[in-house]
Motif scaffolding. Sequence first.
Motif, PDB file in Angstrom:
ATOM      1  N   ALA A  98       0.830  -1.207   0.000  1.00  0.00           N
ATOM      2  CA  ALA A  98       0.000   0.000   0.000  1.00  0.00           C
ATOM      3  C   ALA A  98       0.864   1.257   0.000  1.00  0.00           C
ATOM      4  CB  ALA A  98      -0.935  -0.006   1.206  1.00  0.00           C
ATOM      5  N   ARG A  99       1.916   1.266   0.810  1.00  0.00           N
ATOM      6  CA  ARG A  99       2.813   2.428   0.813  1.00  0.00           C
ATOM      7  C   ARG A  99       3.472   2.611  -0.551  1.00  0.00           C
ATOM      8  NH1 ARG A  99       4.212   0.222   5.773  1.00  0.00           N
ATOM      9  NH2 ARG A  99       6.162  -0.616   4.921  1.00  0.00           N
ATOM     10  N   GLU A 100       3.889   1.503  -1.150  1.00  0.00           N
ATOM     11  CA  GLU A 100       4.506   1.565  -2.482  1.00  0.00           C
ATOM     12  C   GLU A 100       3.520   2.123  -3.507  1.00  0.00           C
ATOM     13  OE1 GLU A 100       7.368   1.811  -4.718  1.00  0.00           O
ATOM     14  OE2 GLU A 100       7.958   0.257  -3.264  1.00  0.00           O
TER      15      GLU A 100
ATOM     16  N   ILE B 296       1.788   6.423  -7.076  1.00  0.00           N
ATOM     17  CA  ILE B 296       0.756   7.346  -7.558  1.00  0.00           C
ATOM     18  C   ILE B 296       1.234   8.789  -7.424  1.00  0.00           C
ATOM     19  CG2 ILE B 296      -1.567   8.243  -7.071  1.00  0.00           C
ATOM     20  CD1 ILE B 296      -2.303   5.306  -6.298  1.00  0.00           C
ATOM     21  N   GLY B 297       1.917   9.080  -6.341  1.00  0.00           N
ATOM     22  CA  GLY B 297       2.482  10.418  -6.179  1.00  0.00           C
ATOM     23  C   GLY B 297       3.498  10.753  -7.255  1.00  0.00           C
TER      24      GLY B 297
ATOM     25  N   PRO C 146      -1.062   6.196   4.066  1.00  0.00           N
ATOM     26  CA  PRO C 146      -1.824   5.023   4.505  1.00  0.00           C
ATOM     27  C   PRO C 146      -1.410   4.541   5.889  1.00  0.00           C
ATOM     28  CG  PRO C 146      -0.116   4.359   2.980  1.00  0.00           C
ATOM     29  CD  PRO C 146      -0.090   5.863   3.003  1.00  0.00           C
ATOM     30  N   ARG C 147      -2.345   3.888   6.546  1.00  0.00           N
ATOM     31  CA  ARG C 147      -2.045   3.262   7.827  1.00  0.00           C
ATOM     32  C   ARG C 147      -1.499   1.851   7.584  1.00  0.00           C
ATOM     33  NH1 ARG C 147      -4.935   6.256  11.777  1.00  0.00           N
ATOM     34  NH2 ARG C 147      -6.438   7.694  10.820  1.00  0.00           N
ATOM     35  N   ASP C 148      -0.717   1.375   8.534  1.00  0.00           N
ATOM     36  CA  ASP C 148      -0.094   0.057   8.379  1.00  0.00           C
ATOM     37  C   ASP C 148      -0.969  -1.080   8.894  1.00  0.00           C
ATOM     38  OD1 ASP C 148       2.102   1.080   7.195  1.00  0.00           O
ATOM     39  OD2 ASP C 148       3.373   1.070   8.988  1.00  0.00           O
TER      40      ASP C 148
END
Length: 261
Positions: free
Chosen positions: A230-232, A237-238, A257-259
């Motif tokens: 999700a972080r990736e 996207i950024g 995002p939260r982990d």
Amino acid sequence: MLVRQVANVLDLLEFFAERGKAASLAEVSQHFGWPRSSTFNLLSTLSARGFLFEPEVRGKFYPTPRWLSLAQAIVAAEPVPESLLRLARDLGERTGETVCVGAAAGTSVVFLEVIQSSARVRYAAEVGQRIPIHATASGQSIISQWPEAQRAALLRKVVFERYGVGTPMSVEAVEDQIRAGLHRGWFRSASNYSVDLGGVSLPIIEGGRIYALTVAGPLNRVEVMMPGIAREMHEAIGRHFGGDYLKTQVHGLTVPPRDTV
């Protein structure tokens, strides 16, 4: 050159959209000033083809959902924007898992593009494959961005069937998973539809359409990796759409995002 029969069908659709309720042959004929015989032929033809039905009392007509299904199928066949394809290829290289780009088509999500993982054990998705929109991370990411009334209308049509341990089995369960996904900052599937399959999904809004960008793979491999995936995805996207894209374009999503899984 105006084709009158085609124009009449389009006028009739606009009439029902504005009216919002069933109408009789006489009401349609009077509204447009059409001869009753011509109005009867038009309504009868559309009814026979499944585009109109008589919802309550016989003699009154209203459009069927077939119009929506056809429109969604046509829209789903549009080419995927090149910017979104570049993003999907980038994520495929960085995560090593299968990446899918999907769009809504009725009560399903249809995959418009698939970047296959090179791993020997992988999610072998295919372009054109359909999955339930309500039960999957891909579908929930898309409908999370729909107006409440549109989402409610869709969920009324859903047949709730148990596919896996993570399948939501009611409208309330779907809404709970959507709220959790927005709060988490990413949508997840864990044996929701395909048994032993895990996925992380985010909505992408491009050219006025809502797409699902999903990274998926065997659950026993990707489940512990989901927060990192999700972080990736947020970071990718950024890079491709701008650092503020998810904050400004995706309604209600937690950024960063939260982990939590």
